[in-house]
Write an enzyme that holds these catalytic residues in place. Structure first.
Site, PDB file in Angstrom:
ATOM      1  N   ASP A  96      -1.981   6.180   5.957  1.00  0.00           N
ATOM      2  CA  ASP A  96      -3.317   5.264   5.549  1.00  0.00           C
ATOM      3  C   ASP A  96      -3.516   4.454   6.530  1.00  0.00           C
ATOM      4  O   ASP A  96      -2.495   3.206   7.105  1.00  0.00           O
ATOM      5  CB  ASP A  96      -2.688   4.475   4.124  1.00  0.00           C
ATOM      6  CG  ASP A  96      -3.666   3.542   3.876  1.00  0.00           C
ATOM      7  OD1 ASP A  96      -4.646   3.374   4.471  1.00  0.00           O
ATOM      8  OD2 ASP A  96      -3.264   2.717   2.854  1.00  0.00           O
ATOM      9  N   LYS A 108     -12.444  -2.696   6.678  1.00  0.00           N
ATOM     10  CA  LYS A 108     -11.560  -3.594   7.624  1.00  0.00           C
ATOM     11  C   LYS A 108     -12.400  -3.768   8.966  1.00  0.00           C
ATOM     12  O   LYS A 108     -12.929  -4.569   9.400  1.00  0.00           O
ATOM     13  CB  LYS A 108     -10.186  -3.388   7.742  1.00  0.00           C
ATOM     14  CG  LYS A 108      -9.664  -3.414   6.570  1.00  0.00           C
ATOM     15  CD  LYS A 108      -9.703  -4.559   5.793  1.00  0.00           C
ATOM     16  CE  LYS A 108      -8.726  -4.607   4.718  1.00  0.00           C
ATOM     17  NZ  LYS A 108      -8.766  -5.603   3.779  1.00  0.00           N
ATOM     18  N   TRP A 118       0.725  -1.375   0.045  1.00  0.00           N
ATOM     19  CA  TRP A 118       0.001   0.110   0.045  1.00  0.00           C
ATOM     20  C   TRP A 118       0.878   1.396  -0.006  1.00  0.00           C
ATOM     21  O   TRP A 118       0.452   2.337  -0.460  1.00  0.00           O
ATOM     22  CB  TRP A 118      -0.997  -0.248   1.327  1.00  0.00           C
ATOM     23  CG  TRP A 118      -1.763  -1.199   1.147  1.00  0.00           C
ATOM     24  CD1 TRP A 118      -1.629  -2.385   2.195  1.00  0.00           C
ATOM     25  CD2 TRP A 118      -2.517  -1.936   0.201  1.00  0.00           C
ATOM     26  NE1 TRP A 118      -2.401  -3.456   1.699  1.00  0.00           N
ATOM     27  CE2 TRP A 118      -3.127  -3.235   0.549  1.00  0.00           C
ATOM     28  CE3 TRP A 118      -3.035  -1.111  -1.081  1.00  0.00           C
ATOM     29  CZ2 TRP A 118      -3.981  -3.967  -0.259  1.00  0.00           C
ATOM     30  CZ3 TRP A 118      -3.892  -2.076  -1.821  1.00  0.00           C
ATOM     31  CH2 TRP A 118      -4.328  -3.309  -1.432  1.00  0.00           C
TER      32      TRP A 118
END
Length: 265
Positions: free
Chosen positions: A77, A101, A5
């Site tokens: 993030d 999530k 990511w």
């Protein structure tokens, strides 16, 4: 740079400037969090970007390991570990997180922006990607995904009922400890992440051979323990134990791992 990511964030940053990678753990397949020194940061930089939890590699930058970036805004993030443990929001310039999530259905993104950073956007940025657009419109510049936001509301209430994020963090530490303690004591299974950098949400582990990994995944599926196959860059297995996973689920996994080890050790 701590994984998949952050790699994507670096690629996006290249569209607007020249990013500098000040620390990386790529040399050991992102199995640890690299040391981040304050002097590594350019004081003229626009921001410093980190990923607080790396789903694929199972590493985490915890609340006590945040880098001191001085006057440079820290951007995080936090998609895969938001609400898993308390972070001091005041230490960040921007926090952004996909809901999928720990909050709710995919399609909602939570963004927390320091007020003095709103509106400092180049004209080339599309209207729909400008945080000022949403700040000025109360997050309703366009029709919002109402059902997904409603589901997020229910999750927030569920977290409050448990005693808030601090209480959820205690549960997460207890859950992950059950699995990590077994891995550390096992003679067959092996955890892949440096102990001080281990995620509370994603626990990768491996067996000595690919054949054993495949056998474990197949037999686990018969026990109702699914989606345990690890990412192709790591191999082995990965147990994702987000907020919604009860402790009983982790215990069931460890009990099965013990039986598998007895039969194959």
């Amino acid at each position: 740079h701590t994984g998949q990511w952050s790699k994507k964030a670096i690629a996006e940053a290249r569209k607007y400037g020249t990013p500098q990678v000040v620390a990386t753990s790529e040399d050991k397949t992102f199995s640890y969090i690299p040391e981040i020194k304050t002097e590594s940061f350019d004081p003229q930089a626009d921001y410093v970007h980190i990923t607080t939890n790396n789903t694929i590699y199972g590493t985490r930058i915890g609340p006590d390991r945040l880098p001191d970036t001085g006057n440079v805004p820290l951007v995080a993030d936090m998609s895969s570990n938001i609400l898993s443990e308390p972070y001091d929001v005041g230490k960040f310039g921007i926090i952004y997180a996909g809901a999928q999530k720990n909050i709710g259905p995919a399609g909602v993104t939570v963004v927390i922006v320091r007020k003095d950073l709103v509106g400092k956007t180049p004209d080339s940025v599309p209207t729909m990607l400008n945080y000022k657009t949403f700040a000025d419109a109360g997050s309703m510049y366009n029709t919002p995904p109402c059902f997904a936001i409603y589901m997020a509301k229910l999750v927030f209430e569920w977290i409050k009922e448990q005693g808030g994020v601090a209480a959820v963090a205690e549960k997460n530490r207890r859950k992950s400890a059950i699995l990590y303690n077994y891995l550390d004591d096992s003679k067959l299974f092996k955890a892949t992440v440096a102990p001080e950098d281990r995620s509370l949400m994603n626990v990768p582990f491996v067996l000595p051979t690919d054949d054993l990994n495949a056998s474990f995944i197949a037999e686990a599926k018969k026990e109702g323990l699914v989606t345990l196959k690890g990412h192709r860059t790591v191999g082995g297995m990965r147990a994702s134990i987000y907020n919604a996973m009860p402790e009983e689920g982790v215990t069931k996994l460890v009990d099965f791992m013990a039986r598998f080890e007895k039969d194959n050790g």
